[in-house]
Design a protein around this motif. Structure first.
Motif, mmCIF file in Angstrom:
data_model
loop_
_atom_site.group_PDB
_atom_site.id
_atom_site.type_symbol
_atom_site.label_atom_id
_atom_site.label_comp_id
_atom_site.label_asym_id
_atom_site.label_seq_id
_atom_site.Cartn_x
_atom_site.Cartn_y
_atom_site.Cartn_z
ATOM 1 N N GLU A 1 0.841 -1.193 0.000
ATOM 2 C CA GLU A 1 0.000 0.000 0.000
ATOM 3 C C GLU A 1 0.879 1.247 0.000
ATOM 4 O O GLU A 1 1.811 1.359 0.808
ATOM 5 C CB GLU A 1 -0.905 -0.027 1.240
ATOM 6 N N PHE A 2 0.597 2.186 -0.891
ATOM 7 C CA PHE A 2 1.401 3.405 -1.035
ATOM 8 C C PHE A 2 0.470 4.609 -0.986
ATOM 9 O O PHE A 2 -0.410 4.766 -1.835
ATOM 10 C CB PHE A 2 2.175 3.387 -2.352
ATOM 11 N N ILE A 3 0.667 5.454 0.020
ATOM 12 C CA ILE A 3 -0.171 6.635 0.213
ATOM 13 C C ILE A 3 0.670 7.891 0.033
ATOM 14 O O ILE A 3 1.786 7.986 0.554
ATOM 15 C CB ILE A 3 -0.803 6.637 1.624
ATOM 16 N N GLU A 4 0.134 8.846 -0.693
ATOM 17 C CA GLU A 4 0.797 10.143 -0.877
ATOM 18 C C GLU A 4 -0.058 11.213 -0.213
ATOM 19 O O GLU A 4 -1.284 11.224 -0.366
ATOM 20 C CB GLU A 4 0.962 10.436 -2.367
ATOM 21 N N ALA A 5 0.574 12.105 0.550
ATOM 22 C CA ALA A 5 -0.182 13.116 1.288
ATOM 23 C C ALA A 5 0.586 14.424 1.336
ATOM 24 O O ALA A 5 1.792 14.475 1.064
ATOM 25 C CB ALA A 5 -0.475 12.624 2.704
ATOM 26 N N ARG A 6 -0.132 15.466 1.694
ATOM 27 C CA ARG A 6 0.476 16.777 1.914
ATOM 28 C C ARG A 6 0.180 17.214 3.344
ATOM 29 O O ARG A 6 -0.891 16.960 3.879
ATOM 30 C CB ARG A 6 -0.059 17.811 0.916
ATOM 31 N N VAL A 7 1.163 17.886 3.952
ATOM 32 C CA VAL A 7 1.049 18.331 5.334
ATOM 33 C C VAL A 7 0.971 19.855 5.366
ATOM 34 O O VAL A 7 1.848 20.538 4.831
ATOM 35 C CB VAL A 7 2.246 17.852 6.186
ATOM 36 N N VAL B 1 3.194 2.097 3.104
ATOM 37 C CA VAL B 1 4.117 3.233 3.000
ATOM 38 C C VAL B 1 3.311 4.515 2.846
ATOM 39 O O VAL B 1 2.256 4.524 2.205
ATOM 40 C CB VAL B 1 5.058 3.060 1.783
ATOM 41 N N LYS B 2 3.813 5.596 3.451
ATOM 42 C CA LYS B 2 3.161 6.897 3.284
ATOM 43 C C LYS B 2 4.228 7.969 3.136
ATOM 44 O O LYS B 2 5.095 8.112 3.989
ATOM 45 C CB LYS B 2 2.272 7.195 4.490
ATOM 46 N N ILE B 3 4.158 8.697 2.041
ATOM 47 C CA ILE B 3 5.074 9.816 1.834
ATOM 48 C C ILE B 3 4.289 11.104 2.013
ATOM 49 O O ILE B 3 3.203 11.271 1.459
ATOM 50 C CB ILE B 3 5.744 9.767 0.445
ATOM 51 N N CYS B 4 4.820 11.992 2.850
ATOM 52 C CA CYS B 4 4.158 13.264 3.132
ATOM 53 C C CYS B 4 5.022 14.423 2.661
ATOM 54 O O CYS B 4 6.210 14.503 3.005
ATOM 55 C CB CYS B 4 3.882 13.409 4.631
ATOM 56 N N PHE B 5 4.426 15.305 1.869
ATOM 57 C CA PHE B 5 5.097 16.512 1.400
ATOM 58 C C PHE B 5 4.662 17.686 2.271
ATOM 59 O O PHE B 5 3.472 18.007 2.351
ATOM 60 C CB PHE B 5 4.745 16.793 -0.067
ATOM 61 N N PHE B 6 5.610 18.321 2.930
ATOM 62 C CA PHE B 6 5.311 19.469 3.778
ATOM 63 C C PHE B 6 5.306 20.749 2.947
ATOM 64 O O PHE B 6 6.046 20.876 1.964
ATOM 65 C CB PHE B 6 6.347 19.582 4.902
ATOM 66 N N ASP B 7 4.500 21.703 3.361
ATOM 67 C CA ASP B 7 4.427 22.981 2.652
ATOM 68 C C ASP B 7 5.783 23.681 2.611
ATOM 69 O O ASP B 7 6.070 24.438 1.679
ATOM 70 C CB ASP B 7 3.392 23.904 3.316
ATOM 71 N N CYS B 8 6.623 23.405 3.618
ATOM 72 C CA CYS B 8 7.937 24.049 3.683
ATOM 73 C C CYS B 8 8.931 23.447 2.696
ATOM 74 O O CYS B 8 10.022 23.980 2.495
ATOM 75 C CB CYS B 8 8.505 23.928 5.092
ATOM 76 N N GLY B 9 8.580 22.317 2.073
ATOM 77 C CA GLY B 9 9.478 21.685 1.109
ATOM 78 C C GLY B 9 10.099 20.392 1.588
ATOM 79 O O GLY B 9 10.675 19.641 0.794
ATOM 80 N N GLY B 10 10.019 20.105 2.886
ATOM 81 C CA GLY B 10 10.551 18.847 3.396
ATOM 82 C C GLY B 10 9.601 17.696 3.159
ATOM 83 O O GLY B 10 8.447 17.898 2.758
ATOM 84 N N ILE B 11 10.071 16.477 3.388
ATOM 85 C CA ILE B 11 9.218 15.298 3.225
ATOM 86 C C ILE B 11 9.480 14.300 4.366
ATOM 87 O O ILE B 11 10.526 14.327 5.013
ATOM 88 C CB ILE B 11 9.431 14.584 1.878
ATOM 89 N N SER B 12 8.508 13.437 4.578
ATOM 90 C CA SER B 12 8.691 12.282 5.456
ATOM 91 C C SER B 12 8.299 11.037 4.688
ATOM 92 O O SER B 12 7.379 11.073 3.864
ATOM 93 C CB SER B 12 7.848 12.422 6.730
#
Length: 412
Positions: A97-103, A139-150
């Protein structure tokens, strides 16, 4: 302001090549059978400076991770399968499972400066560990508004321990960097630790788990604090390891807290349960590429009448860990360990013993996980549904230790 996570996409990533028919059914080993039905979580953080240097867009990062994960799953094919009745993995290529998100609302730097467990849990791909545990990898990848990721990874404990989890993540990262798959895992632990009939012990895998709300605290021990703990004059062990020193320090405070709330008397006992990797303790050692659960708990017991001097606790802990040797492993291999396991379950069920559980991830190369834009600025775990559980991890510089302490909320 609370963190807000917006889900952008959700899909299943399948192996780039189909799993051969003769590999479609993987038996779980005895140690897999008795592993807890939870996910082992890790979250890797990368700041915007690293990504800016590579000039990668969100779409490019997401595609790179998906494509490299697909290639890696061809080698780690059971991770794309499904767990079947605590006995086997159906390696049917159903996918991970692969999830993409924004923070939104908070910068990555703010989270790193003052980590909140409630916020960290929002970054992982599952809200409740063990939920829908038939899916092996999430798996979950999160894109932060500041440009960083987790990048958060949750792998079922029914197929892997921490050693195997980190080996997989580093193999995935190497594939993302465009390097060849040099790590070739072996999924043959069932031939070493054959599956056993657990009737009468079928609840063993849930020992220590709780449905009560867990509060998690992070304690950070820097280089100087570790030196003080290790050089304590009261220690009965010469040159205790960092992990032994920190574990004994926390164990003592668990004991003191139990006594303060009336849970400890002179007739009570206190047990430190430390997960021990069996791979290097076999003679000759198990190959590092052996994938699965290959650990057992070392149990050190201290009676309330013995006191709680940290030097004594270090000695007790060292002795318990030392007993996990070649002879012990042979007992696990030939099934004699079932008797030991049964006695341990009885000890837990009868009560009268305050348990404090430890797992050290300090030697895991988590800060080597480079997907192509540099090493992580921080790596952490999240709350696990166990009372009095302590996860030890290295600090980013490698000289300190972070202790993630899970306690029932009312005890926090």
């Amino acid at each position: 302001m609370a963190i807000k996570v917006e889900i952008i996409s959700h899909e299943m990533i399948k192996p780039s090549s189909p799993t051969p028919t003769h590999l479609r059914n993987l038996k779980l080993s005895f140690l897999d059978q008795i592993a807890p039905p939870i996910y082992v979580p890790l979250i890797f953080f990368y700041n915007h400076h690293q990504l800016t240097l590579q000039n990668l867009t969100h779409h490019q990062i997401s595609q790179l991770l998906k494509q490299s994960l697909s290639k890696t799953l061809t080698v780690f094919y059971p991770l794309a399968g499904r767990i079947h009745e605590n006995s086997s993995i159906d390696c049917n290529d159903s996918g991970a499972e692969f999830i993409e998100a924004r923070v939104h609302t908070r910068a990555l730097s703010e989270i790193l400066q003052e980590p909140s467990m409630e916020e960290l849990k929002k970054l992982q791909p599952v809200e409740i560990l063990g939920q829908d545990e038939k899916v092996v990898l999430k798996v979950k990848i999160c894109f932060f508004d500041c440009g960083g990721i987790s990048v958060a990874i949750c792998l079922s404990h029914k197929i892997a321990d921490g050693t195997s989890l980190v080996a997989f993540v580093n193999a995935w990262a190497a594939s993302s960097r465009g390097e060849p798959q040099n790590f070739r895992p072996s999924f043959d632990f069932a031939s070493v630790f054959p599956p056993r009939d657990l009737s009468g012990l079928d609840f063993t895998q849930r020992i220590g788990m709780t449905e009560e709300r867990i509060a998690t605290k992070r304690l950070v021990f820097d280089k100087e604090e570790l030196a003080k703990l290790r050089n304590s004059e009261s220690s009965q062990v010469k040159n205790p390891t960092r992990v032994e020193a920190v574990s004994s320090y926390i164990w003592r405070r668990f004991m003191d807290a139990a006594k303060d709330r009336g849970g400890g008397t002179e007739t009570a006992s206190f047990a430190a349960v430390h997960a021990v990797n069996l791979r290097p303790r076999k003679s000759p050692p198990f190959p590092q590429h052996m994938f699965g659960n290959c650990w057992r708990p070392a149990i050190a017991v201290m009676s309330g009448a013995e006191g709680s001097d940290e030097g004594e606790l270090v000695g007790k802990l060292r002795a318990a860990i030392t007993r996990i040797d070649g002879d012990f492993i042979r007992q696990v291999e030939n099934g004699e360990y079932l008797n030991v396991l049964s006695r341990s379950v009885d000890l837990f069920m009868k009560g009268g013993v305050e348990f404090c559980n430890f797992s050290s991830w300090c030697r895991f190369p988590v800060y080597e996980v480079d997907f192509g834009w540099g090493k992580p600025v921080w790596v952490c775990t999240t709350a696990l549904p166990f009372k009095n559980l302590v996860i030890l991890m290295s600090t980013p510089c490698g000289e300190g230790i972070e202790a993630w302490v899970n306690v029932v909320e009312e005890d926090g």
